[in-house]
Design an enzyme around this catalytic site. Sequence first.
Site, PDB file in Angstrom:
ATOM      1  N   SER A 171       0.740  -2.571   9.213  1.00 50.56           N
ATOM      2  CA  SER A 171      -0.350  -3.866   9.160  1.00 50.56           C
ATOM      3  C   SER A 171      -0.719  -4.332  10.379  1.00 50.56           C
ATOM      4  O   SER A 171      -0.048  -3.346  11.316  1.00 50.56           O
ATOM      5  CB  SER A 171       1.213  -4.697   9.006  1.00 50.56           C
ATOM      6  OG  SER A 171       1.832  -4.838   7.676  1.00 50.56           O
TER       7      SER A 171
HETATM    8  N1  SAH Z   1       4.824  -2.862   6.904  1.00 54.80           N
HETATM    9  C1  SAH Z   1       3.992  -1.745   6.697  1.00 54.80           C
HETATM   10  C2  SAH Z   1       3.086  -2.179   4.969  1.00 54.80           C
HETATM   11  C3  SAH Z   1       2.797  -1.261   4.861  1.00 54.80           C
HETATM   12  S1  SAH Z   1       1.896  -1.763   2.663  1.00 54.80           S
HETATM   13  C4  SAH Z   1       3.803  -1.119   7.782  1.00 54.80           C
HETATM   14  O1  SAH Z   1       3.428  -1.484   8.835  1.00 54.80           O
HETATM   15  O2  SAH Z   1       2.981   0.020   7.594  1.00 54.80           O
HETATM   16  C5  SAH Z   1       2.521  -2.158   1.918  1.00 54.80           C
HETATM   17  C6  SAH Z   1       3.701  -1.277   1.428  1.00 54.80           C
HETATM   18  O3  SAH Z   1       4.017  -1.669   0.128  1.00 54.80           O
HETATM   19  C7  SAH Z   1       2.488  -0.495  -0.010  1.00 54.80           C
HETATM   20  O4  SAH Z   1       3.565   0.791   1.072  1.00 54.80           O
HETATM   21  C8  SAH Z   1       3.308  -0.396  -0.979  1.00 54.80           C
HETATM   22  O5  SAH Z   1       3.407   0.783  -1.415  1.00 54.80           O
HETATM   23  C9  SAH Z   1       4.470  -1.204  -1.017  1.00 54.80           C
HETATM   24  N2  SAH Z   1       5.062  -1.999  -2.193  1.00 54.80           N
HETATM   25  C10 SAH Z   1       3.724  -2.717  -2.700  1.00 54.80           C
HETATM   26  N3  SAH Z   1       4.500  -2.853  -3.928  1.00 54.80           N
HETATM   27  C11 SAH Z   1       5.955  -2.831  -4.044  1.00 54.80           C
HETATM   28  C12 SAH Z   1       6.934  -2.756  -4.728  1.00 54.80           C
HETATM   29  N4  SAH Z   1       7.478  -3.846  -5.444  1.00 54.80           N
HETATM   30  N5  SAH Z   1       8.065  -2.752  -4.426  1.00 54.80           N
HETATM   31  C13 SAH Z   1       7.633  -1.796  -2.968  1.00 54.80           C
HETATM   32  N6  SAH Z   1       6.946  -0.891  -2.109  1.00 54.80           N
HETATM   33  C14 SAH Z   1       6.013  -2.042  -2.553  1.00 54.80           C
END
Ligand code: SAH
Length: 218
Positions: free
Chosen positions: A69
């Site tokens: 993010s």
């Molecule tokens: N805060 C993190 C954001 C990652 S993007 C950062 O800054 O790195 C969002 C993440 O949510 C992705 O890695 C994706 O694989 C995960 N995601 C999507 N759906 C999900 C679910 N149902 N359960 C767990 N993770 C999920």
Amino acid sequence: MICIVKIAYPDNRQAKRMVRTQIQARGIHDDGVLEVMSRVPRHRFVPGESTFEAYGDFPLSIGHGQTISQPYMVALMTEELHLRGGERVLEIGTGSGYQTAVLAELAGEIYTVELIPELSERSQKLLEELGYSNIIYRSGDGSLGWPEHAPYDRILVAAAAVTVPRPLTSQLADNGILVIPVGDSRHYQTLLIVRRVGRRLDTRESIGCRFVPLVQKA
Ligand code: SAH
């Protein structure tokens, strides 16, 4: 006992500049958030080829179609959680683990769930290497929360949901806060702040935002 994990990182000029120009300048003033984000080495959480732009004012690819993010979004979501130390926090979407590190510095215990096993393993390895010992990891679907450890004082969802998943609000403690991007568009959503007051849920809209989709069964 409240145990706050503070990792002593080397002086990080880029992180300090990022906080000043992107985060403070846009109105975030929670001292804890500003201090922690001035310290956590964001460049360690992005793939090698992106290190030089790790402190830029944008999200970055972390592989598997996912992103770390934007720094401001991490700051805003964390500020909205009003962490005072000691809280039990559920995070859905570990991704790179950067937001997880920020939470681990400001709260008590972090339960973090990531759907993609490779990302879960990579972030766990890095966070352990950096010295965080108050994070519990799970690789799997977090759209139904993590009932075994509920209730949570705070829940942060880092992927966009079509609606607020009911299992998440039911795992929220009294006076607990849930921060989640919600919207039916694949491109834009609204950041919602949901507070449980007894059996009632008070929902407030924060800003417009853009997140990768939450894979959702609920
Ligand atoms: N805060 C993190 C954001 C990652 S993007 C950062 O800054 O790195 C969002 C993440 O949510 C992705 O890695 C994706 O694989 C995960 N995601 C999507 N759906 C999900 C679910 N149902 N359960 C767990 N993770 C999920």
